[in-house]
Design an enzyme around this catalytic site. Structure first.
Site, PDB file in Angstrom:
ATOM      1  CG  HIS A  35      -2.274   3.257  -1.840  1.00 42.99           C
ATOM      2  ND1 HIS A  35      -1.463   4.362  -1.852  1.00 42.99           N
ATOM      3  CD2 HIS A  35      -1.489   2.222  -1.397  1.00 42.99           C
ATOM      4  CE1 HIS A  35      -0.255   4.031  -1.419  1.00 42.99           C
ATOM      5  NE2 HIS A  35      -0.246   2.741  -1.149  1.00 42.99           N
ATOM      6  NE  ARG A  42       3.924   3.662  -4.479  1.00 42.63           N
ATOM      7  CZ  ARG A  42       3.542   3.542  -3.201  1.00 42.63           C
ATOM      8  NH1 ARG A  42       3.422   2.343  -2.645  1.00 42.63           N
ATOM      9  NH2 ARG A  42       3.250   4.602  -2.481  1.00 42.63           N
ATOM     10  CD  GLN A 102       1.261   0.127  -5.023  1.00 42.12           C
ATOM     11  OE1 GLN A 102       1.904   0.293  -3.993  1.00 42.12           O
ATOM     12  NE2 GLN A 102       1.767  -0.476  -6.091  1.00 42.12           N
ATOM     13  CB  CYS A 114      -0.100  -2.726  -3.395  1.00 38.44           C
ATOM     14  SG  CYS A 114      -1.259  -3.489  -2.241  1.00 38.44           S
ATOM     15  NE  ARG A 158       0.855   5.090   3.935  1.00 42.57           N
ATOM     16  CZ  ARG A 158       1.161   3.886   3.466  1.00 42.57           C
ATOM     17  NH1 ARG A 158       1.306   2.868   4.296  1.00 42.57           N
ATOM     18  NH2 ARG A 158       1.337   3.686   2.181  1.00 42.57           N
ATOM     19  CG  ASP A 169      -3.868  -5.037  -0.700  1.00 45.30           C
ATOM     20  OD1 ASP A 169      -2.767  -5.300  -0.160  1.00 45.30           O
ATOM     21  OD2 ASP A 169      -4.543  -4.032  -0.400  1.00 45.30           O
TER      22      ASP A 169
END
Length: 303
Positions: free
Chosen positions: A130, A291, A133, A263, A103, A223
């Site tokens: 991402h 996830r 996700q 998310c 990340r 988001d």
């Protein structure tokens, strides 16, 4: 899933359409307990330069449930924090761990690790994308509608890394994707063009009109309005993004069977209202759980 073994996942565009569908099918089998792979001699390294709850925990739990081991490679307590070249770190970690999830802010860092490592490298979030996700998002949509192709997903908010991966993921699986953002906050034109090139008969629409974007949509997605690293802009963005808030008025324009995704983490009362987040159409907590299952499928396939 042998065709994915040893490969990297830096972008959803690294996957073919059938590979995404195969990953989702594998995730369902793992979630139901139908199959129980054993990777007790495998080690996952987590190199996270940014804060994380869901990604860190879901990857860790996934690897533990597969019988493997997890090493938290906190950059602040490794030589990475003292300026060791990425090329050197990558070649050393390549000899220690079996797979690496990273990340970071810079997509280039992921690409550098991929260049100097033989082991699979997973994008666990960058400023550009991402992908993990969105695998969980697609699994959640598929669970609710028993299909993906022909459905319409609408994303409202900032044209950020989530918007980018949703554009690519939806295009690949045959979903219509609409992204509505304020002027000046649209997704990267190169990603939009890439999504359109990947789409086979489905629509890829970028607009500044949130009401138009949500018309008859099956999935509404949002988001935070200021991503990690943009905290200083958060207050100034609120009035700009207010028309893009996911609330009951906007929900009323969508398909009656529409579901809501986010998310997380969420700023309740900003990009999404509390009643929508907790409402009967919300699938946010199923999405968060997925996830674990989607990433477990990814680990199994890459290993």
């Amino acid at each position: 899933m042998g065709n994915l073994q040893g490969r990297d996942l830096l972008s959803l565009a690294d996957l073919q359409t059938q590979e995404i569908y195969d990953l989702l099918a594998l995730a369902k089998q793992l979630k139901s307990g139908e199959i129980k792979p054993d990777f007790q001699r495998k080690t996952l390294g987590l190199l996270f330069r940014k804060a994380s709850t869901r990604t860190r925990v879901s990857f860790s739990v996934a690897m533990h449930q597969l019988g493997g081991h997890v090493i938290d490679l906190d950059p602040s307590v490794t030589q990475v924090s003292r300026g060791e070249p990425i090329e050197d770190t990558a070649r050393v970690l390549d000899r220690y761990v079996d797979i690496l999830a990273i990340r970071t802010s810079a997509q280039l860092e992921l690409e550098t690790f991929a260049k100097y490592c033989k082991i699979p490298i997973i994008n666990a979030l960058s400023d550009l994308e991402h992908p993990c996700q969105v695998l969980a998002d697609l699994l959640t949509v598929q669970e609710n509608f028993s299909k993906l192709q022909g459905l319409t997903m609408t994303y409202v908010g900032d044209g950020n890394n989530m918007a980018h991966s949703l554009l690519l993921g939806c295009a690949l699986v045959g979903m219509n994707i609409r992204v509505a953002t304020p002027k000046g906050f649209a997704p990267d034109p190169a990603i939009v063009a890439q999504a359109r090139s990947l789409a086979r008969g489905s629509e890829v629409i970028v607009t500044h009109d949130p009401k138009l974007a949500v018309q008859a949509a099956h999935v509404l997605y949002t988001d935070v309005w200021a991503s990690m690293g943009q905290e200083s802009e958060a207050v100034d963005r609120i009035p700009i993004f207010q028309p893009y808030q996911l609330n009951t008025d906007l929900m009323a324009l969508a398909d009656r069977s529409a579901i809501v995704l986010h998310c997380l983490p969420a700023h309740r009362g900003e990009e999404i209202t509390d009643d929508v987040m907790e409402g009967k159409q919300s699938r946010i907590w199923d999405e968060a759980e997925n996830r674990l299952h989607a990433q477990k499928a990814l680990l199994v396939s890459l290993l």
